[in-house]
Design a protein around this motif. Structure first.
Motif, PDB file in Angstrom:
ATOM      1  N   GLU A  43      34.482  56.188  33.024  1.00 40.93           N
ATOM      2  CA  GLU A  43      35.131  54.882  32.984  1.00 40.93           C
ATOM      3  C   GLU A  43      35.984  54.683  31.742  1.00 40.93           C
ATOM      4  N   GLY A  44      36.300  55.767  31.044  1.00 36.93           N
ATOM      5  CA  GLY A  44      37.327  55.685  30.012  1.00 36.93           C
ATOM      6  C   GLY A  44      36.854  55.479  28.595  1.00 36.93           C
ATOM      7  N   PRO A 119      41.535  51.814  25.059  1.00 35.80           N
ATOM      8  CA  PRO A 119      41.047  51.673  26.436  1.00 35.80           C
ATOM      9  C   PRO A 119      39.580  52.075  26.517  1.00 35.80           C
ATOM     10  N   ALA A 368      34.316  48.559  33.311  1.00 32.49           N
ATOM     11  CA  ALA A 368      35.644  49.164  33.374  1.00 32.49           C
ATOM     12  C   ALA A 368      36.655  48.210  34.012  1.00 32.49           C
ATOM     13  N   ALA A 369      36.225  47.489  35.041  1.00 33.28           N
ATOM     14  CA  ALA A 369      37.114  46.506  35.659  1.00 33.28           C
ATOM     15  C   ALA A 369      37.480  45.416  34.670  1.00 33.28           C
ATOM     16  N   ASP A 371      37.569  45.735  31.415  1.00 31.06           N
ATOM     17  CA  ASP A 371      38.440  46.350  30.419  1.00 31.06           C
ATOM     18  C   ASP A 371      39.879  46.448  30.929  1.00 31.06           C
ATOM     19  N   ARG A 372      40.026  46.878  32.168  1.00 26.08           N
ATOM     20  CA  ARG A 372      41.376  47.037  32.720  1.00 26.08           C
ATOM     21  C   ARG A 372      42.021  45.697  33.032  1.00 26.08           C
ATOM     22  N   ARG A 375      43.634  44.286  30.085  1.00 30.58           N
ATOM     23  CA  ARG A 375      44.875  44.991  29.778  1.00 30.58           C
ATOM     24  C   ARG A 375      45.958  44.776  30.835  1.00 30.58           C
ATOM     25  N   ASP A 377      45.729  44.713  34.412  1.00 31.06           N
ATOM     26  CA  ASP A 377      45.659  45.289  35.751  1.00 31.06           C
ATOM     27  C   ASP A 377      45.184  44.212  36.731  1.00 31.06           C
ATOM     28  N   GLU A 380      42.442  45.296  39.339  1.00 28.00           N
ATOM     29  CA  GLU A 380      41.116  45.365  38.737  1.00 28.00           C
ATOM     30  C   GLU A 380      40.573  43.965  38.438  1.00 28.00           C
ATOM     31  N   ARG A 384      37.118  42.722  39.811  1.00 29.89           N
ATOM     32  CA  ARG A 384      36.124  42.203  38.875  1.00 29.89           C
ATOM     33  C   ARG A 384      35.617  40.832  39.317  1.00 29.89           C
TER      34      ARG A 384
END
Length: 554
Positions: A43-44, A119, A368-369, A371-372, A375, A377, A380, A384
């Motif tokens: 998940e980055g 990220p 991860a959702a 986080d994205r 940023r 997205d 996502e 989420r």
């Protein structure tokens, strides 16, 4: 005659030797979890692995486990007045609480991800919580609320400019002082009231504007405000244009104490290391956050964050109690064999291991959702929105049954306080209540499906990534699509349960070994399962499941 008495006393004191008891589970490595480490990389946030492993060793150390035990044995105490009769409204904690908090904040488990441009920063924080949370759950409350307060506070940029750098810092400063003069801050929240609970629109706390723009005075009460020694609180109150969100500092900019009268601390089932209070406001100074009348809209981002932490903490309790159970059965013998070698016990442990891995994997996917989404997205963000509510409903519901089964693996040894298992068991129900009970979350999922078309699309797009990999999963997704179109309010729980199981199954089918994914799909989706843990079918590859979950000798 005196020597004879001494001999007899000695004989009476040595009637048996202590055997067949497991050694203490200290120290241990709380990060030794294959599903966690794989998810961290996937998940980055692989860049955080070294820190997570270091934190795992610290979490499992004798010192950290003693802090947790002492913080729960010596519960917080309310001091309403000082020796001279002045109102102070302070809560005193055992030093162990402060040790736990200092590590949590220093490791970035509070607001730090919001100031980290890498990220995966929110994934790394969730992984850290999955590890460090294996000490004590109570101190996770103020760190969670601090994390969640920041996106709401950003609705009022001039306030965020002052407080966000301190909320995202890594210094724990527990003294009550002017917030802007401290090295680091913690945030709490005061939403619910006696008459409404989750129905915050029935709140009666009144917010009256002052001559200074954006500044109000509050009068009213709150029914369940945790961590009352935080520096700042986000509070809901009725302003002239409706329910609104406000920032309430404990200490005002001129150094005087804001009116925050703590009437009592809650006597709770669990979470006892953490203080939960009933504060009264009377002329309490507050700053408006977001527009008047949009209090619920302002705090919705906070809700997404705290619900993620409910999933994470439930997964943490599952993992901790699974490790305890596994440790016990590896060292305990009964009826001529180690418990871990007995077929039925292996079935129970493997079933618990499946549940634990599914919860951990979903926690990291939700992080991860988040986080994205932060940023930018939008896909996502839509995923989420619905998946966090789904995960909050299901994983927290599984927690109490899971911890009870893990406790039972220890038999009577697990029922005594010295084992630590009763503390974990009492902790488990909180996560399904905090930040909206099961019904609230199930209805929230329905609301998202009906009002936000992108939510359903995002969920089914995620499920489609596993299409064709398992016939049972494909069939479940088909059933889910039918239910989404037909479900009424009364059927919301059944719908959300199927959503959660298909989502967990899709993640395991894509990312876990075939033995794990097959056993999960066969039982949770295929119907080859009883009503209790330990009813996996004979076809399940228990050895592979256990070797993955408990690698040190299972």
């Amino acid at each position: 005659m005196a020597p004879m008495v001494s001999i007899f006393a000695h004989e009476r004191s040595t009637t048996h030797d202590v055997t067949n008891q497991p050694p203490p589970l200290v120290p241990y490595d709380a990060s030794e979890d294959t599903a966690l480490l794989e998810g961290l990389r996937r998940e980055g946030a692989g860049w955080a692995e070294e820190g997570i492993r270091r934190l795992g060793l610290r979490a499992g150390s004798a010192q950290a486990q003693e802090w947790a035990e002492l913080a729960n044995r010596h519960e917080p105490e309310l001091r309403t007045h000082d020796r001279y009769g002045n109102r102070v409204d302070e809560v005193e904690f055992h030093p162990s609480w402060h040790h736990l908090m200092r590590v949590a904040v220093g490791e970035g488990l509070a607001g730090a991800p919001w100031a980290d441009g890498r990220p995966g920063a929110h994934v790394a924080r969730t992984a850290g919580g999955l590890v460090w949370g294996q000490t004590d759950a109570g101190h996770g409350c103020p760190t969670s609320m601090t994390y969640a307060a920041i996106p709401a506070l950003r609705r009022q940029p001039e306030l965020a400019k002052v407080y966000e750098p301190l909320l995202t810092g890594r210094e724990y400063d527990p003294e009550l002082r002017v917030p802007s003069e401290k090295r680091g801050l913690l945030a709490g929240m005061g939403m619910t009231e006696k008459q409404g609970g989750s129905d915050v629109r029935t709140n009666t706390t009144a917010a009256t504007p002052t001559a200074e723009p954006g500044v109000y005075t509050l009068r009213g009460h709150k029914w369940f405000t945790s961590a009352p020694m935080c520096d700042l609180f986000l509070v809901l109150a009725q302003a002239p244009d409706g329910l609104s969100c406000f920032l309430v500092p404990r200490v005002l900019p001129d150094g005087s104490r804001n009116t925050f009268r703590i009437q009592r601390l809650k006597d709770k089932l669990g979470n006892r290391s953490n203080a939960s209070s009933e504060p009264e406001f009377d002329g309490t100074v507050a700053w408006l956050v977001g527009p008047e009348g949009q209090g619920v809209k302002t705090i919705i981002e906070m809700v997404n964050c705290t619900r993620l932490d409910c999933v994470m903490m439930s997964a943490t309790l599952m993992r901790r109690t699974l490790v305890e159970a596994g440790h016990h059965v590896r060292h305990r013998r009964a009826f001529g064999a180690r418990l871990v070698d007995q077929p039925l016990m292996r079935n129970v442990l493997a079933d618990l291991a499946l549940e634990s891995e599914a919860a951990t994997t979903l926690s990291l996917r939700l992080a991860a959702a988040a986080d994205r989404a932060v940023r930018g997205d939008t896909d996502e963000a839509a995923f989420r929105r619905i998946a966090t509510a789904v995960g909050k409903y299901w994983v927290t519901k599984r927690g109490p049954a899971f911890t009870a089964e893990a406790l039972e693996c220890l038999g009577g040894n697990g029922y005594v306080e010295e084992s630590g298992m009763p503390r974990h068991y009492r902790e488990a129900p909180l996560l399904s209540i905090w930040e909206g009970s099961g019904n609230v979350n199930a209805l929230d999922v329905l609301r998202a499906l009906r009002r936000e078309s992108g939510s359903a699309q995002a969920l089914f797009a995620e499920l489609a990534l596993a299409r064709g990999a398992d016939a049972r999963l494909d069939a479940a997704v088909t059933r889910l699509k039918d239910q989404v179109a037909q479900t009424s309010e009364a059927g919301a729980r059944r719908l959300v349960e199927l959503m959660a199981l298909t989502l967990q199954a899709s993640l395991l089918v894509r990312h876990a070994p075939p033995a794990v994914a097959d056993a999960f799909c066969a039982t949770r989706l295929g119907g080859d399962w009883g009503h209790a843990f330990g009813t996996l079918p004979d076809t399940a590859d228990l050895d592979t499941v256990l070797a993955r979950a408990l690698p040190d000798g299972a």
